[in-house]
Design a protein around this motif. Sequence first.
Motif, PDB file in Angstrom:
ATOM      1  N   SER A 170       0.834  -1.210   0.000  1.00  0.00           N
ATOM      2  CA  SER A 170       0.000   0.000   0.000  1.00  0.00           C
ATOM      3  C   SER A 170       0.864   1.253   0.000  1.00  0.00           C
ATOM      4  O   SER A 170       0.491   2.279  -0.591  1.00  0.00           O
ATOM      5  CB  SER A 170      -0.953   0.005   1.202  1.00  0.00           C
ATOM      6  OG  SER A 170      -0.296   0.366   2.412  1.00  0.00           O
ATOM      7  N   LYS A 171       2.027   1.203   0.636  1.00  0.00           N
ATOM      8  CA  LYS A 171       2.909   2.361   0.671  1.00  0.00           C
ATOM      9  C   LYS A 171       3.619   2.535  -0.680  1.00  0.00           C
ATOM     10  O   LYS A 171       3.890   3.671  -1.104  1.00  0.00           O
ATOM     11  CB  LYS A 171       3.911   2.241   1.812  1.00  0.00           C
ATOM     12  CG  LYS A 171       3.265   2.353   3.189  1.00  0.00           C
ATOM     13  CD  LYS A 171       2.462   3.636   3.348  1.00  0.00           C
ATOM     14  CE  LYS A 171       1.865   3.803   4.727  1.00  0.00           C
ATOM     15  NZ  LYS A 171       1.072   5.042   4.874  1.00  0.00           N
ATOM     16  N   THR A 172       3.927   1.436  -1.361  1.00  0.00           N
ATOM     17  CA  THR A 172       4.452   1.534  -2.720  1.00  0.00           C
ATOM     18  C   THR A 172       3.408   2.174  -3.629  1.00  0.00           C
ATOM     19  O   THR A 172       3.719   3.051  -4.450  1.00  0.00           O
ATOM     20  CB  THR A 172       4.824   0.147  -3.254  1.00  0.00           C
ATOM     21  OG1 THR A 172       5.730  -0.498  -2.348  1.00  0.00           O
ATOM     22  CG2 THR A 172       5.489   0.241  -4.619  1.00  0.00           C
ATOM     23  N   PHE A 173       2.168   1.750  -3.487  1.00  0.00           N
ATOM     24  CA  PHE A 173       1.043   2.291  -4.240  1.00  0.00           C
ATOM     25  C   PHE A 173       0.887   3.786  -3.948  1.00  0.00           C
ATOM     26  O   PHE A 173       0.735   4.610  -4.858  1.00  0.00           O
ATOM     27  CB  PHE A 173      -0.214   1.504  -3.856  1.00  0.00           C
ATOM     28  CG  PHE A 173      -1.427   1.708  -4.735  1.00  0.00           C
ATOM     29  CD1 PHE A 173      -1.470   2.667  -5.734  1.00  0.00           C
ATOM     30  CD2 PHE A 173      -2.552   0.917  -4.538  1.00  0.00           C
ATOM     31  CE1 PHE A 173      -2.604   2.838  -6.528  1.00  0.00           C
ATOM     32  CE2 PHE A 173      -3.687   1.078  -5.322  1.00  0.00           C
ATOM     33  CZ  PHE A 173      -3.711   2.044  -6.318  1.00  0.00           C
ATOM     34  N   LEU A 174       0.951   4.143  -2.658  1.00  0.00           N
ATOM     35  CA  LEU A 174       0.818   5.544  -2.264  1.00  0.00           C
ATOM     36  C   LEU A 174       1.927   6.392  -2.874  1.00  0.00           C
ATOM     37  O   LEU A 174       1.674   7.517  -3.345  1.00  0.00           O
ATOM     38  CB  LEU A 174       0.837   5.670  -0.737  1.00  0.00           C
ATOM     39  CG  LEU A 174       0.805   7.098  -0.190  1.00  0.00           C
ATOM     40  CD1 LEU A 174      -0.456   7.840  -0.623  1.00  0.00           C
ATOM     41  CD2 LEU A 174       0.923   7.089   1.329  1.00  0.00           C
ATOM     42  N   ASN A 175       3.156   5.877  -2.879  1.00  0.00           N
ATOM     43  CA  ASN A 175       4.262   6.617  -3.478  1.00  0.00           C
ATOM     44  C   ASN A 175       4.001   6.895  -4.953  1.00  0.00           C
ATOM     45  O   ASN A 175       4.272   7.998  -5.450  1.00  0.00           O
ATOM     46  CB  ASN A 175       5.567   5.838  -3.317  1.00  0.00           C
ATOM     47  CG  ASN A 175       6.099   5.861  -1.895  1.00  0.00           C
ATOM     48  OD1 ASN A 175       5.648   6.652  -1.065  1.00  0.00           O
ATOM     49  ND2 ASN A 175       7.058   4.996  -1.615  1.00  0.00           N
ATOM     50  N   ALA A 176       3.475   5.900  -5.660  1.00  0.00           N
ATOM     51  CA  ALA A 176       3.178   6.068  -7.079  1.00  0.00           C
ATOM     52  C   ALA A 176       2.103   7.128  -7.292  1.00  0.00           C
ATOM     53  O   ALA A 176       2.202   7.965  -8.204  1.00  0.00           O
ATOM     54  CB  ALA A 176       2.729   4.734  -7.680  1.00  0.00           C
TER      55      ALA A 176
END
Length: 244
Positions: A170-176
């Motif tokens: 979810s944090k990778t997704f948020l960064n994107a």
Amino acid sequence: MSEQTIALVTGANKGIGYEIAAGLGALGWRIGVGARDRQRRDTAVEKLRAAGTDAFGVPLDVTDDASVAAAAELIADHAGGLDVLVNNAAINGVTGDMPQTPTTVDPATVRAIVETNVIGVIRVTNAMLPMLRASASPRIVNMSSSVGSLALQTTPGIDMGPVPAAYLASKTFLNAVTIQYVKELGDTNILINSGCPGLTATDFTGFSGDRTPQQGAAIAIHLATLPDDGPTGEFLNDAGTVPW
């Protein structure tokens, strides 16, 4: 809008979120304390006010369209606008002692985490954007985590530890998503950055971190108070740049 800086911190009733609110409030800012739980929200507001912060409660469930719309209306009516948004609210989906791995995680848990940690950020940001556009020095701070860094995840010798798989993703997704906001709003004066608080000892981590909530809040306070010529589109922690 008044000359007083207005900020909304989501998930501000406890932990890092509370300390972000306290730190920004100590600067003389007016702080909207965003939280779902009424009792915890009221307690946080009372504690902040007792410490001298100009705080007000904002009922806010980032997973609910109507709640977010009502929060934006409340801020507009109560404070007259918004200068800084700190998207701090998040969940990790951990229950019990079972590890959250890709092969064992319940898809419903993944869905709930993304709904809060990613879609919730989009929902709140878009609802607050008209007020932020009207601000002289608008800032958006998305609280991320270095565990979401694909570069660090794939670097030999770096061990992220037993990080819950869905939370990490979810944090990778948020960064994107953060990068996409930076690209779309690049012709505005809104500075948008991601911040990593580090492993902080709160109930979110089972109090296993080596950093205090005050230390964890420091990066958000730094990014919320950037000068007008400050950076945008960066992923930072206290030590500097975190690779995407």
